[in-house]
Design an enzyme around this catalytic site. Structure first.
Site, PDB file in Angstrom:
ATOM      1  N   GLU A   1       0.840  -1.188   0.000  1.00  0.00           N
ATOM      2  CA  GLU A   1       0.000   0.000   0.000  1.00  0.00           C
ATOM      3  C   GLU A   1       0.884   1.249   0.000  1.00  0.00           C
ATOM      4  O   GLU A   1       1.839   1.307   0.776  1.00  0.00           O
ATOM      5  CB  GLU A   1      -0.909   0.036   1.231  1.00  0.00           C
ATOM      6  CG  GLU A   1      -1.936   1.146   1.154  1.00  0.00           C
ATOM      7  CD  GLU A   1      -2.915   1.156   2.322  1.00  0.00           C
ATOM      8  OE1 GLU A   1      -3.736   2.082   2.393  1.00  0.00           O
ATOM      9  OE2 GLU A   1      -2.859   0.236   3.162  1.00  0.00           O
TER      10      GLU A   1
ATOM     11  N   MET B   1       0.374  -2.833   8.608  1.00  0.00           N
ATOM     12  CA  MET B   1      -0.347  -2.962   7.345  1.00  0.00           C
ATOM     13  C   MET B   1      -1.310  -4.131   7.416  1.00  0.00           C
ATOM     14  O   MET B   1      -0.959  -5.210   7.864  1.00  0.00           O
ATOM     15  CB  MET B   1       0.658  -3.164   6.198  1.00  0.00           C
ATOM     16  CG  MET B   1       0.022  -3.335   4.848  1.00  0.00           C
ATOM     17  SD  MET B   1      -0.980  -1.898   4.387  1.00  0.00           S
ATOM     18  CE  MET B   1      -2.187  -2.671   3.328  1.00  0.00           C
TER      19      MET B   1
ATOM     20  N   ASN C   1      -2.724  -6.275   5.396  1.00  0.00           N
ATOM     21  CA  ASN C   1      -2.817  -7.302   4.356  1.00  0.00           C
ATOM     22  C   ASN C   1      -3.724  -8.452   4.795  1.00  0.00           C
ATOM     23  O   ASN C   1      -3.642  -8.917   5.927  1.00  0.00           O
ATOM     24  CB  ASN C   1      -1.436  -7.873   4.051  1.00  0.00           C
ATOM     25  CG  ASN C   1      -0.369  -6.805   4.000  1.00  0.00           C
ATOM     26  OD1 ASN C   1      -0.368  -5.971   3.132  1.00  0.00           O
ATOM     27  ND2 ASN C   1       0.535  -6.840   4.982  1.00  0.00           N
TER      28      ASN C   1
ATOM     29  N   GLU D   1      -5.547  -2.712  12.740  1.00  0.00           N
ATOM     30  CA  GLU D   1      -5.262  -3.541  11.570  1.00  0.00           C
ATOM     31  C   GLU D   1      -6.208  -4.738  11.497  1.00  0.00           C
ATOM     32  O   GLU D   1      -6.627  -5.130  10.400  1.00  0.00           O
ATOM     33  CB  GLU D   1      -3.806  -4.008  11.590  1.00  0.00           C
ATOM     34  CG  GLU D   1      -2.781  -2.887  11.688  1.00  0.00           C
ATOM     35  CD  GLU D   1      -2.939  -1.806  10.622  1.00  0.00           C
ATOM     36  OE1 GLU D   1      -3.482  -2.104   9.543  1.00  0.00           O
ATOM     37  OE2 GLU D   1      -2.523  -0.662  10.869  1.00  0.00           O
TER      38      GLU D   1
END
Length: 898
Positions: free
Chosen positions: A126, A268, A270, A303
């Site tokens: 990202e 992040m 993911n 997250e």
């Protein structure tokens, strides 16, 4: 891509892709110097757009093969794109595209795409990092199902991870092995992740409400496993909370967190494989502070919550970034408040969030980088991961909840997922779902106007004036709103502003709130708090049956991201400080009393002398028998130098520093005996626990120790510095150890030097603790230029490296962003230092360099001689011919703000 060739991207120019990628089969032969990527994609034409060539994004790749349905095809390169013209006339229906390329992870200092860190492979995709791995339609509205096969040397990289579920693993020739992963949920390329490294994991099985079992794993380097318990507990709490609050369950067989030491961001999201900066995973009492523990809980929650608000439903385009980030920040704030438990602890969390907003987002709204929550254009999308998108975006979502109620908001979230699960959508579609689920709400009635929060930049200013009429026993409140011009937006239309409020009698009682012509509620009593909705430039609200002139308590809980000018006197604020039932406004009253005195000194002759009413009020807070310790610490901490400066039209950072230091010194001296009592009364006994009560006690005790050392050093007394040094040596946790060290540093005690040396020797093998060591020195109160000189010397320390983002932030960002008096020097040395570091970083890591460049957003508000010197430094950075687009966008906009 450099700025010279980087186009301005406009939201109004959005068009759907010419092709859809339905599935992706990726194979990686991992090698630090030359990783082979085999990318097999199933594509289809988008029949809703005119036929055109296939254009794939790619950056820093070595292309070796392009096959369509197994046959080689011609291609060309065009401005960072791989163009295949022969596909322009491809018939309807799926086809296979295979691309083979290599990349060089060990040379990737940008930490975007596939890179190496500590002997392992990691990714950060990202916003646009996937194009640094393979050629692709690297945009968030292209969602595909991924199957990923990783091949690597087993001894060097025993752990091979990617998104989704592990479907196969085994041995290969020559000491290599493989792992195959499948993610059943379509996702955009920015959510792709892989990890190959020598790691160990803490594991925990959990059973969700549906009865399904899921494996939770937290992966870290060997030797760090003892620092993962809190991260795992936070992850479990997040899973439980999201299912209980919003009925959103964990949807994969496993959920993995991996900690890496080189990372541009905090973490992040993911899909199924969250990659985290070690800062937000590793913690034990010896190495992490209370603040670290709270940060880990918040970021782990953030997250994880993205799994639904960001992954299952994602952004149509990057202009909609707040669709996932603003919403998910709101969710992690709500989670942390719920974890805090008590009303007071919840209030402390809310105050911390508002302080963050005011210190970062309000200045952004008032500077050259001002942009709406949903921006209209950008050159470099990485520059728009901002406080406006995240924190103001969260406040916009919070206002929605305020307007529809907590249950109504939950119903709106349910409708949002029913409509859009598995899709890439816009902020408008989210707001519409919340309104449609609550058709009788003020949000539904005012939705088109409410959405101006997404399209208009700037911080609205609300002016309030009250008038009491004794004969009619009425109190009329006039509310007016305005918003100044921002870059590209000269005129602003009225916002929808929810203002939570109450009226307080002179004896401290909360008064009933009956609006004119209002019928008695079903409850049989009028409320003592309500929400007024300001939607016009100017509105009157009249309350009846008010027996005496009240003091208005407005914007309770900070119900809207605005500035408030209510004209309250010192006596009014002292009353609210003592009696307001809203904790936020009680804190705000204390801050406003302190700020008024600080600003008067800065704008006047610079001499600050605290008056007895103010000192008495602060003593009343410190000695209050029932206020929580954490709340006392917030009330007794003066506004920061950065916040003080934001209230000034022309800023002399040295005058601001002198005034605040004078306030600290006078509070230290005037309340000396009370600080001593508070220190002794707030010793957290027993084993370390990061619960709100213990955290509050440690916080207040350390503030008291700080003030006691400040007073003692000024008087030449060695007792309290000696006690602080002993506490530093004997501390059983990092919070108290760091608190004692800070007390010595902030008071300029001669014991600070041996304490710093001892701290380094104790923790030189702990990178995150050494980051703290650098930051403590860089943010100590400046005195005669000694702090700035120390920072320059520390640049040559063996443990300093500018290539590691955490380490660079711990020293360079700490002094430039967090220590105005050390940075803003009359000899311009701070600005020269900043320019040198930004230019150096730009050649290594443009994202990090751009973050550092933001220091000078507000240079034009500096007084002379700072202003001219700052402009020269910004101009020097802008003059570099091959400056990255990341940094050039920042400095160009800053220079335009003259």
């Amino acid at each position: 891509m450099r700025e010279g060739t980087a186009p301005l991207i406009r939201r109004e120019d959005y068009s759907a892709p010419a092709f859809w990628i339905k599935s992706v089969d990726l194979t990686f032969d991992l090698d630090p110097a030359k990783t082979l990527v085999i990318n097999k994609m199933q594509l289809e034409r988008n029949l809703d757009v005119p036929a055109q060539a296939l254009r794939l994004h790619g950056e820093d790749l070595n292309l070796t093969r392009v096959l369509v349905n197994g046959e080689s095809v011609s291609f060309r390169h065009e401005e960072g794109l791989l163009v295949i013209d022969s596909l322009q006339g491809v018939p309807a229906g799926p086809f296979t595209l295979e691309i083979r390329n290599t990349c060089a992870p060990e040379k990737n200092t940008h930490l975007s795409g596939l890179y190496t860190s500590g002997g392992g492979f990691f990714t950060q995709c990202e916003a646009e990092g996937f194009r640094r791995i393979t050629y692709f339609l690297d945009r968030p509205d292209v969602m595909a199902v991924y199957t990923v096969t990783l091949r690597a040397n087993k001894q060097q990289y025993p752990v091979l991870l990617s998104n989704g579920n592990l479907v196969e693993q085994g041995e290969l020739d020559n000491g290599r092995h493989f792992a195959k992963w499948n993610d059943p949920f379509p996702k955009p390329s920015y959510l792709f992740a892989l990890v190959a490294a020598d790691l160990v994991a803490r594991e925990q099985w959990v059973t969700t409400r549906s009865g399904k079992n899921h494996l939770l794993q937290v992966y870290v380097r060997r030797g760090d496993l003892d620092k993962t318990e809190h991260a795992m507990n936070s992850l479990i709490a997040s899973v439980v909370w999201d299912e209980a609050r919003f009925k959103l369950p964990l949807d994969l067989e496993r959920f993995m967190i991996v900690a890496v030491g080189d990372f541009n961001m905090g973490a992040m999201e993911n899909k199924g494989l969250n990659i985290f900066n070690t800062k937000y995973v590793l913690a034990n009492p010896a190495t992490a502070t209370d603040s670290d523990y709270l940060g880990i809980e918040s970021v782990v929650g953030h997250e994880y919550f993205h799994n639904w608000t960001g992954n299952r439903i994602t952004c149509r385009d990057w202009f909609q970034l707040s669709l996932k980030e603003g919403l998910t920040v709101f969710r992690d704030q709500e989670f942390s408040m719920d974890m805090a438990g008590s009303a007071s602890a919840r209030a402390v969390k809310r105050i911390d969030d508002v302080r963050t907003l005011r210190l970062s987002q309000f200045p952004e709204d008032a500077g050259p980088m001002a942009h709406p929550v949903r921006p209209d254009s950008y050159v470099e999308i990485n520059n728009f991961y901002t406080a406006t998108v995240y924190d103001k975006g969260a406040e916009v979502v919070r206002m929605m909840q305020t307007l529809v109620g907590r249950d109504g908001f939950a119903h709106g979230m349910t409708l949002y997922f029913e409509r859009h699960d598995g899709s890439a959508v816009t902020c408008d579609e989210f707001a519409q779902a919340i309104a449609d689920a609550n058709p009788q709400s003020e949000l539904a009635r005012l939705l088109p106007q409410f959405k101006r929060w997404y399209s208009q930049a700037g911080t609205p200013r609300v002016t309030a004036r009250g008038r009491y009429d004794a004969p009619s026993r009425t109190y009329t409140l006039l509310l007016e709103q305005s918003c100044g011009s921002t870059p590209g937006q000269a005129e602003k239309q009225p916002f929808v502003i929810p203002i939570a409020m109450g009226l307080v009698a002179r004896d401290g009682r909360a008064l009933a709130l009956q609006l004119e012509d209002e019928a008695l509620p079903a409850s049989g009593a009028y409320p003592q708090e309500r929400v007024l909705v300001l939607s016009e430039n100017r509105e009157f609200f009249t309350f009846v049956n008010v027996d005496e002139e009240p003091v208005p308590s407005l914007l309770r809980g900070f119900s809207a991201p605005v500035t408030l000018a209510d004209g309250l006197s010192d006596n009014d604020l002292l009353l609210l400080l003592q009696h307001d039932t809203d904790p936020f406004n009680r804190w705000e009253a204390g801050q406003r009393l302190a700020l008024a005195r600080l600003l008067a000194a800065v704008r006047g002759d610079g001499d600050l002398q605290l008056d007895q009413p103010f000192i008495g009020a602060m003593r009343g807070v410190l000695t209050h028998p029932t206020l929580d310790a954490a709340f006392k610490e917030l009330l007794l901490s003066p506004p920061s130098e950065i916040y003080i400066a934001e209230q000034l039209e022309s800023v002399d950072p040295q005058r601001v520093h002198a005034a605040r230091e004078a306030m600290r010194m006078q509070l230290a001296q005037a309340l000396r005996d009370d600080w001593a009592v508070a220190f002794e009364a707030n010793q957290a006994t027993g084993g370390y626990a990061p619960d709100p009560i213990s955290v509050g006690k440690r916080g207040l005790a350390n503030l008291a120790l700080n003030m006691l050392c400040l007073d003692a050093v000024a008087r030449g007394d060695t007792v309290w510095p000696g006690r602080a040094y002993q506490r530093f040596k004997d501390a059983s946790n990092m919070t108290d150890r760091q608190g004692a060290l800070w007390a010595l540093l902030a008071s300029h005690s001669e014991l600070a030097e041996p304490a710093l040396a001892r701290f380094y020797e104790l923790f030189k093998g702990e990178p995150l603790v050494i980051d703290k060591w650098f930051t403590l020195q860089a943010t100590a109160p400046e005195s005669g230029g000694r702090v700035f000189a120390r920072v320059k010397a520390l640049m040559n320390h063996p443990d300093f490296t500018i290539k590691n983002p955490n380490r660079a932030r711990s020293l360079i960002a700490a002094v430039c962003m967090g220590n105005p008096a050390a940075f803003h020097r009359s000899d311009a040395a701070g600005y020269v230092f900043w320019a040198d570091r930004v230019l150096e970083l730009d050649g290594i890591n443009p994202q990090l360099a751009a973050r550092m460049a933001r220091v000078m957003d507000r240079w034009s508000r500096l007084a002379e001689p700072y202003r001219s010197a700052a402009r020269e430094a910004v101009s020097r950075v802008a003059a570099k011919p091959d400056l990255s687009s990341d940094v050039r966008e920042i400095v160009t906009r800053a220079l335009a703000d003259a």
